[in-house]
Design a protein around this motif. Structure first.
Motif, PDB file in Angstrom:
ATOM      1  N   LEU A  11       0.571  -1.052   0.376  1.00 22.80           N
ATOM      2  CA  LEU A  11       0.260   0.082  -0.018  1.00 22.80           C
ATOM      3  C   LEU A  11       0.858   1.448  -0.367  1.00 22.80           C
ATOM      4  O   LEU A  11       1.036   1.862  -1.213  1.00 22.80           O
ATOM      5  CB  LEU A  11      -0.619   0.217   1.523  1.00 22.80           C
ATOM      6  N   ASP A  12       1.130   1.491   1.081  1.00 20.56           N
ATOM      7  CA  ASP A  12       1.928   3.473   1.691  1.00 20.56           C
ATOM      8  C   ASP A  12       3.520   3.347   0.268  1.00 20.56           C
ATOM      9  O   ASP A  12       4.539   1.823   0.316  1.00 20.56           O
ATOM     10  CB  ASP A  12       2.812   3.057   2.885  1.00 20.56           C
ATOM     11  N   ASN A  13       3.500   3.836  -0.757  1.00 26.53           N
ATOM     12  CA  ASN A  13       5.136   4.452  -1.179  1.00 26.53           C
ATOM     13  C   ASN A  13       5.100   3.202  -2.162  1.00 26.53           C
ATOM     14  O   ASN A  13       5.828   3.119  -3.270  1.00 26.53           O
ATOM     15  CB  ASN A  13       6.358   4.571  -0.056  1.00 26.53           C
ATOM     16  N   THR A  14       3.591   2.868  -2.637  1.00 31.52           N
ATOM     17  CA  THR A  14       3.211   1.939  -4.043  1.00 31.52           C
ATOM     18  C   THR A  14       2.560   2.427  -4.464  1.00 31.52           C
ATOM     19  O   THR A  14       2.152   2.768  -5.686  1.00 31.52           O
ATOM     20  CB  THR A  14       3.509   0.599  -3.308  1.00 31.52           C
ATOM     21  N   LEU A  15       1.176   2.477  -3.336  1.00 30.42           N
ATOM     22  CA  LEU A  15      -0.306   3.371  -4.085  1.00 30.42           C
ATOM     23  C   LEU A  15       0.519   4.608  -5.168  1.00 30.42           C
ATOM     24  O   LEU A  15      -1.043   5.204  -5.568  1.00 30.42           O
ATOM     25  CB  LEU A  15      -1.497   2.263  -3.708  1.00 30.42           C
ATOM     26  N   TYR A  16       0.609   4.975  -4.024  1.00 31.15           N
ATOM     27  CA  TYR A  16       1.098   6.672  -3.800  1.00 31.15           C
ATOM     28  C   TYR A  16       2.403   6.521  -4.046  1.00 31.15           C
ATOM     29  O   TYR A  16       3.700   6.362  -3.759  1.00 31.15           O
ATOM     30  CB  TYR A  16       0.324   7.571  -3.317  1.00 31.15           C
ATOM     31  N   PHE A 107      -1.553  -5.854   0.454  1.00 31.30           N
ATOM     32  CA  PHE A 107      -0.958  -6.833   1.321  1.00 31.30           C
ATOM     33  C   PHE A 107       0.283  -5.659   2.098  1.00 31.30           C
ATOM     34  O   PHE A 107       0.922  -5.571   1.253  1.00 31.30           O
ATOM     35  CB  PHE A 107      -0.534  -7.900   0.878  1.00 31.30           C
ATOM     36  N   THR A 108      -0.808  -5.622   2.854  1.00 37.54           N
ATOM     37  CA  THR A 108       0.481  -3.879   3.889  1.00 37.54           C
ATOM     38  C   THR A 108       0.722  -3.812   5.458  1.00 37.54           C
ATOM     39  O   THR A 108      -0.480  -5.419   6.366  1.00 37.54           O
ATOM     40  CB  THR A 108      -0.896  -2.685   3.670  1.00 37.54           C
ATOM     41  N   ASN A 109       1.470  -3.476   5.631  1.00 40.18           N
ATOM     42  CA  ASN A 109       1.583  -3.431   7.237  1.00 40.18           C
ATOM     43  C   ASN A 109       0.535  -2.457   7.877  1.00 40.18           C
ATOM     44  O   ASN A 109       1.090  -1.779   8.905  1.00 40.18           O
ATOM     45  CB  ASN A 109       3.269  -3.032   6.995  1.00 40.18           C
ATOM     46  N   SER A 110       0.074  -1.692   7.498  1.00 39.08           N
ATOM     47  CA  SER A 110      -0.740  -0.811   7.534  1.00 39.08           C
ATOM     48  C   SER A 110      -2.088  -1.485   8.050  1.00 39.08           C
ATOM     49  O   SER A 110      -2.668  -2.366   7.937  1.00 39.08           O
ATOM     50  CB  SER A 110      -1.116   0.325   6.527  1.00 39.08           C
ATOM     51  N   SER A 111      -2.430  -0.545   8.443  1.00 37.11           N
ATOM     52  CA  SER A 111      -4.551  -1.504   8.954  1.00 37.11           C
ATOM     53  C   SER A 111      -5.224  -0.958   7.789  1.00 37.11           C
ATOM     54  O   SER A 111      -5.209  -0.352   7.099  1.00 37.11           O
ATOM     55  CB  SER A 111      -5.215  -0.083  10.123  1.00 37.11           C
ATOM     56  N   ARG A 112      -6.314  -1.981   8.079  1.00 38.00           N
ATOM     57  CA  ARG A 112      -7.743  -1.777   7.116  1.00 38.00           C
ATOM     58  C   ARG A 112      -7.949  -0.641   6.601  1.00 38.00           C
ATOM     59  O   ARG A 112      -8.190  -0.327   6.009  1.00 38.00           O
ATOM     60  CB  ARG A 112      -8.423  -2.998   7.290  1.00 38.00           C
TER      61      ARG A 112
END
Ligand code: MG
Length: 225
Positions: A11-16, A107-112
């Motif tokens: 998610l983070d730094n991949t989608l944006y 598939f992320t280390n962040s929350s849903r």
């Protein structure tokens, strides 16, 4: 003849992109949380944050192991909607993702909650089948291998049918070791044995997607094997 049926996206730094400043704002909130809850100075918080990031994959995991923090409470604090200020709808990315004819998962280390907010802000609603968030792998962060095993179990296909797109080289290593196809996002050179290809922005996935399917059809991994 193989085929890639499932694509996992970080998610983070991949989608944006990192330039959006989202991770910088999350970092500020991590500092604030550490200052308030652990009585650390700004400088001490930064030293500890970097040490945990290096050792455990996320600051959060280090805090959990060393201070026994409540994961949900911490993530709720650092994933404040304010961190997404400035993220705009990305119709080019949307089109590129929809061109990837496979099941698509975050598939992320962040929350849903954070993941769903990011998806909405970027105008990507409907682009993903589901979100595999950190709570689903018991708050053990990527690159811990168990996180990938949980993700694979959840999508229910063998690793060789999966492509994983990530901005972190370190987080691609276990994916490659398990036999997934790997795509490094945000760079132009794919490190040997870790990433099969590299793209500067995720929207370029539409261009490389047919090549991945070609590789799978030939039973070929560019690297790692
Ligand atoms: Mg990332």
């Amino acid at each position: 003849m193989g085929v890639i049926t499932d694509v996992l996206f970080d998610l983070d730094n991949t989608l944006y992109t990192p330039e959006s400043g989202v991770m910088g704002r999350i970092k500020l909130l991590i500092h604030r949380w550490m200052a308030e809850n652990l009585n650390l100075s700004e400088e001490e918080a930064e030293t500890l944050r970097l040490a945990y990031l290096d050792r455990y994959g996320t600051t959060f995991r280090g805090l959990q192991l060393n201070y026994g923090i409540d994961p949900a409470e911490f993530l709720h604090f650092v994933h404040n909607p304010w961190v997404l200020e400035g993220l705009k709808s990305d119709p080019v990315l949307r089109q590129a993702l929809l061109a990837v004819d496979a099941k698509r998962f975050i598939f992320t280390n962040s929350s849903r909650t954070h993941a769903e907010r990011v998806i909405e802000r970027l105008g990507l609603t409907g682009c993903f089948d589901d979100v595999i968030d950190i709570a689903m792998f018991d708050y053990v962060s990527k690159p811990a291998p168990i996180a990938y095993e949980v993700a694979l179990h959840y999508v229910g296909v063998p690793a060789k049918q999966c492509l994983f797109a990530e901005d972190s080289v370190r987080n691609l290593v276990p994916a490659k070791q398990l036999g997934m196809y790997t795509l490094l996002v945000g760079q132009t050179i794919a490190p040997d044995g870790v990433a099969d290809m590299a793209i500067p922005r995720l929207s370029a996935i539409a261009k490389v997607w047919p090549r991945f399917q070609q590789m799978a059809a030939q039973g070929d991994h560019y690297s790692g094997k």
